[in-house]
Design an enzyme around this catalytic site. Structure first.
Site, PDB file in Angstrom:
ATOM      1  N   SER A  44       0.624  -0.775   0.192  1.00 37.90           N
ATOM      2  CA  SER A  44       0.348   0.246   0.137  1.00 37.90           C
ATOM      3  C   SER A  44       0.488   1.125   0.319  1.00 37.90           C
ATOM      4  CB  SER A  44      -0.725   0.160   1.311  1.00 37.90           C
ATOM      5  OG  SER A  44      -1.596   1.195   1.201  1.00 37.90           O
ATOM      6  N   TYR A  86      -0.391  -0.496  10.296  1.00 36.96           N
ATOM      7  CA  TYR A  86      -0.590  -0.988   9.448  1.00 36.96           C
ATOM      8  C   TYR A  86       0.306  -1.150   8.652  1.00 36.96           C
ATOM      9  CZ  TYR A  86      -2.775  -0.965   4.804  1.00 36.96           C
ATOM     10  OH  TYR A  86      -3.449  -1.008   3.415  1.00 36.96           O
TER      11      TYR A  86
END
Length: 330
Positions: free
Chosen positions: A160, A186
């Site tokens: 990401s 994350y």
């Protein structure tokens, strides 16, 4: 074979390309692909495109009945039980697949969690790091014999743009002694996904196993289940009514567009002989310095930060992951 430069190829595709368009004209008959997270969000569209081009697709899932129901409209998908956060479950899935003797042409590591409250796996590892990285590390290494059997395979890690939230905090990756921030956790796991691809490619390319990582775009999927509507509005991914904002030029995509780069990395002939790079918008992404701003509008520049593709860090993460999981290629 040398490493691949982290610079765009000029693929001719772009942010609005769909997964179906990414495989247009390809016949994947005879190829087998495993897609983790293949029964949710972008994974479903990844499976749909690969099956549409003729690939045999295997989807490991915690809830096999629900996964089979979700994928029933696609047809011809094999769903098998596996929980990425449970090492015994990962081993059981790998053993079952290896017992069949099937070559594995691509492994798309698409499953993941985001912005979850602090929880730990059975070994005490923080859940983002355990699920998004360590689970896929274990699965990939356990499936290595099948990847070798393909005599030309790819391992694709869905990372990401969020990797810019955090590098690897080497002295405390599991938040044992530092304040917990769910988005930083994350981000650390997404950096790990990129570093994993870099070192996997170094170790595997002489045997024909290549590694890729990618940013799919910002897509509202079940991955966002831990974020409330206000947070999603602040991020700019939904409007005031809660409707997803679609603007591929800003990497705000539909699920079909979001799955395109995963599919492209897994099967595109443009990447034959290449690997160890981070991709976005169906091309190799540019390397951007920390703090770089977009040239065409406000906000951070797209691309990959240097710390996420650093070879020394990639090797360090691999060795740390071996210690954490007890799994290695040796």
């Amino acid at each position: 074979m040398t490493s691949t430069p982290q610079q765009p190829l000029g693929s001719g595709l772009g942010p609005a390309t769909t997964a179906a368009e990414a495989v247009a004209g390809l016949d994947l008959t005879g190829r087998t692909v495993i897609v983790t997270g293949g029964a949710s969000g972008l994974g479903v569209e990844t499976v749909r495109a690969l099956r549409g081009a003729g690939a045999a697709v295997v989807v490991p899932a915690r809830d096999t009945a629900r996964a089979a129901g979700t994928l029933g409209g696609i047809g011809g998908v094999t769903v098998l039980p596996m929980d990425l956060a449970d090492p015994a479950s990962v081993d059981a899935f790998a053993d079952r697949f290896l017992a069949g003797g099937t070559p594995l042409h691509a492994l798309v590591n698409s499953a993941g969690i985001m912005a979850a409250p602090l929880t730990r796996d059975a070994d005490g590892h923080e859940s983002h790091f355990a699920t998004n990285h360590l689970g896929h590390f274990r699965l990939t290494l356990r499936l290595w014999p099948a990847l070798l059997r393909a005599e030309g395979a790819r391992v694709v890690s869905v990372s990401s743009w969020g990797h810019r939230r955090s590098g690897i905090v080497w002295d405390d990756p599991d938040y044992a002694g530092r304040p917990y921030d769910p988005m930083d956790a994350y981000g650390q796991s997404k950096t790990a996904n990129v570093l994993f691809a870099v070192e996997l490619d170094r170790r595997g390319r002489s045997s024909g196993v290549r590694g890729f990582a990618l940013h799919p775009g910002s897509i509202v999927t079940p991955l966002a289940r831990h974020q409330d509507a206000a947070s999603l509005r602040r991020m700019g991914v939904v409007d005031e009514d809660g409707t997803p904002v679609i603007d591929p030029s800003r990497n705000l995509k539909t699920p079909e567009q979001g799955a395109a780069t995963s599919v492209w990395c897994a099967v595109s002939p443009r990447l034959d002989g290449l690997g160890g790079v981070y991709c976005e918008n169906c091309d190799i992404a540019p390397l951007v310095p920390e703090g770089a701003e977009r040239a065409d509008g406000p906000g951070p520049a797209f691309g990959v930060l240097p710390y996420a593709v650093d070879p020394a860090s990639a090797r360090r993460l691999w060795e740390m992951s071996e210690r954490m999981t007890g799994v290695s290629l040796d």
